[in-house]
Design a protein around this motif. Structure first.
Motif, short mmCIF file in Angstrom:
data_model
loop_
_atom_site.label_atom_id
_atom_site.label_comp_id
_atom_site.label_asym_id
_atom_site.label_seq_id
_atom_site.Cartn_x
_atom_site.Cartn_y
_atom_site.Cartn_z
N LEU A 1 0.82 -1.20 0.00
CA LEU A 1 0.00 0.00 0.00
C LEU A 1 0.86 1.26 0.00
O LEU A 1 2.00 1.24 0.48
N PRO A 2 0.34 2.37 -0.54
CA PRO A 2 1.09 3.63 -0.47
C PRO A 2 1.46 3.97 0.98
O PRO A 2 0.65 3.81 1.89
N GLY A 3 2.68 4.42 1.17
CA GLY A 3 3.14 4.72 2.52
C GLY A 3 3.69 3.52 3.24
O GLY A 3 4.22 3.66 4.36
N ALA A 4 3.60 2.33 2.64
CA ALA A 4 4.14 1.09 3.23
C ALA A 4 3.83 0.97 4.71
O ALA A 4 4.70 1.11 5.57
N PRO A 5 2.54 0.75 5.07
CA PRO A 5 2.20 0.61 6.49
C PRO A 5 3.11 -0.37 7.21
O PRO A 5 3.49 -1.41 6.65
N VAL A 6 3.46 -0.05 8.43
CA VAL A 6 4.34 -0.91 9.23
C VAL A 6 3.47 -1.89 10.02
O VAL A 6 2.71 -1.45 10.90
N PRO A 7 3.56 -3.19 9.76
CA PRO A 7 2.78 -4.15 10.54
C PRO A 7 3.34 -4.27 11.95
O PRO A 7 4.56 -4.36 12.16
N VAL A 8 2.45 -4.28 12.93
CA VAL A 8 2.82 -4.52 14.32
C VAL A 8 2.52 -5.99 14.62
O VAL A 8 1.36 -6.37 14.75
N ILE A 9 3.57 -6.81 14.67
CA ILE A 9 3.36 -8.25 14.84
C ILE A 9 3.44 -8.62 16.32
O ILE A 9 4.15 -7.98 17.10
N GLY A 10 2.72 -9.66 16.69
CA GLY A 10 2.65 -10.04 18.10
C GLY A 10 3.55 -11.18 18.51
O GLY A 10 3.74 -11.41 19.71
N THR A 11 4.11 -11.90 17.55
CA THR A 11 4.93 -13.04 17.92
C THR A 11 6.24 -12.59 18.57
O THR A 11 6.81 -11.56 18.21
N LEU A 12 6.72 -13.41 19.52
CA LEU A 12 8.01 -13.17 20.15
C LEU A 12 9.01 -14.26 19.78
O LEU A 12 10.14 -14.24 20.26
N ASN A 13 8.59 -15.16 18.89
CA ASN A 13 9.44 -16.26 18.48
C ASN A 13 10.53 -15.76 17.53
O ASN A 13 10.22 -15.24 16.45
N PRO A 14 11.80 -15.91 17.88
CA PRO A 14 12.88 -15.35 17.07
C PRO A 14 12.89 -15.83 15.62
O PRO A 14 13.10 -15.03 14.70
N ALA A 15 12.68 -17.14 15.42
CA ALA A 15 12.72 -17.67 14.05
C ALA A 15 11.58 -17.10 13.21
O ALA A 15 11.76 -16.76 12.04
N ARG A 16 10.40 -17.00 13.81
CA ARG A 16 9.26 -16.47 13.07
C ARG A 16 9.45 -14.98 12.78
O ARG A 16 9.12 -14.51 11.69
N ILE A 17 10.01 -14.25 13.72
CA ILE A 17 10.27 -12.83 13.50
C ILE A 17 11.24 -12.65 12.34
O ILE A 17 11.03 -11.82 11.46
N GLU A 18 12.30 -13.45 12.32
CA GLU A 18 13.29 -13.34 11.25
C GLU A 18 12.66 -13.65 9.90
O GLU A 18 12.92 -12.95 8.90
N SER A 19 11.82 -14.69 9.86
CA SER A 19 11.17 -15.06 8.61
C SER A 19 10.25 -13.94 8.13
O SER A 19 10.29 -13.55 6.96
N LEU A 20 9.44 -13.40 9.03
CA LEU A 20 8.51 -12.34 8.63
C LEU A 20 9.24 -11.07 8.23
O LEU A 20 8.79 -10.36 7.31
N ARG A 21 10.35 -10.78 8.89
CA ARG A 21 11.14 -9.60 8.51
C ARG A 21 11.59 -9.70 7.06
O ARG A 21 11.50 -8.74 6.29
#
Length: 284
Positions: free
Chosen positions: A239-259
């Motif tokens: 989307l225009p402005g590239a909204p920043v998603p606020v994710i709720g997971t604290l799992n390091p592997a999942r965070i790295e994947s989503l990043r």
């Protein structure tokens, strides 16, 4: 204070639900690892965990390792009151917001909040008085940038008209399961008023992985070699402005994947295919 260059913001709503993170040293390790990944934005609110508990846990980790306090970028919110023995209500009064800012600074162990948001629109808000409290906090160096969460355009414009400093951020619910702001003028108003969008519940609490939209996400994920969640975040970031998603997971592997996956560039055709799957009908 720009957030639009980061692919993700890390939501701290569930911090208290991970017993291991009640140990400041272990939480400091986790924070440092996220910073080393290039993820330095952390989203808080005074009600997360109850009575500032999650802000306190985060602050204890920073006090355990003071060098991290200069590297983190902190967003926090206030304005929802859930006092024991009282009815849940909103409070945008100057005394409450000024106190909330001071309490957040103390609990978080930082010298300044990078962004402070009013958590919900308060029908009883006296705009001039609320604006003065927020302006005073910016002038005092307690807050770098101001914003709102869950406001409608006329609600934030009433506050902005009374402020000396600009509102720069808006945190709203936006995802494939809740695309309404894209069609009711809400999202366009953000761009018109130069508010950087932050999207809470960007994965719809997991509900978007079922049914037609889940199948569409899975098909695109397979094609691009990413996860369905990554495709859903990429849909937002397109989307225009590239909204920043606020994710709720604290799992390091999942965070790295989503990043890594959030910056996938979806074609216009794929973006609209996901929208159609979500809404259950094609565009007019």
């Amino acid at each position: 204070m720009s957030t639009d260059t980061t692919p993700l913001m890390l939501g701290m709503m569930r911090l208290h639900e991970t017993p291991g993170f009640h140990d400041p040293e272990r939480l400091a390790d986790w924070i440092e690892a996220r910073l080393d990944q290039g993820l330095d934005w952390f989203d808080h609110a005074d009600i997360y965990g109850g009575e500032g508990r999650n802000e306190h846990l985060f602050g204890e980790a920073l006090r355990q390792r003071p060098s991290l306090a200069q590297r983190v970028r902190v967003v926090t919110k206030a304005g929802i009151r859930m006092d024991r023995g009282e009815i849940k209500h909103y409070d945008s009064s100057p005394d409450w917001l000024a106190g909330a800012i001071d309490r957040a600074l103390t609990r978080l162990g930082v010298e300044r909040l990078d962004v402070f948001l009013i958590h919900r629109p308060d029908p009883l808000m006296e705009a001039d008085a609320t604006a003065k409290a927020l302006d005073d906090a910016v002038r005092a160096g307690k807050v770098a940038a101001l914003g709102i969460s869950n406001f409608l355009p006329e609600q934030w414009r009433r506050l902005q008209a009374a402020l000396s400093h600009p509102l720069t951020h808006h945190q709203l619910q936006l995802s494939l399961t809740r695309p309404a702001p894209l069609f009711d003028g809400h999202f366009d108003a953000l761009g018109q008023d130069a508010l950087q969008p932050m999207a809470w519940s960007p994965l719809g609490g997991g509900t978007l992985f079922g049914g037609a939209v889940g199948r569409a996400l899975e098909a695109l994920a397979t094609r691009h070699g990413v996860s369905p969640a990554g495709v859903a975040l990429a849909w937002l970031r397109r989307l225009p402005g590239a909204p920043v998603p606020v994710i709720g997971t604290l799992n390091p592997a999942r965070i790295e994947s989503l990043r890594d996956e959030a910056d996938l560039r979806l074609s216009r055709r794929d973006w609209y295919a996901l929208l159609e799957a979500s809404r259950g009908h094609e565009v007019a």
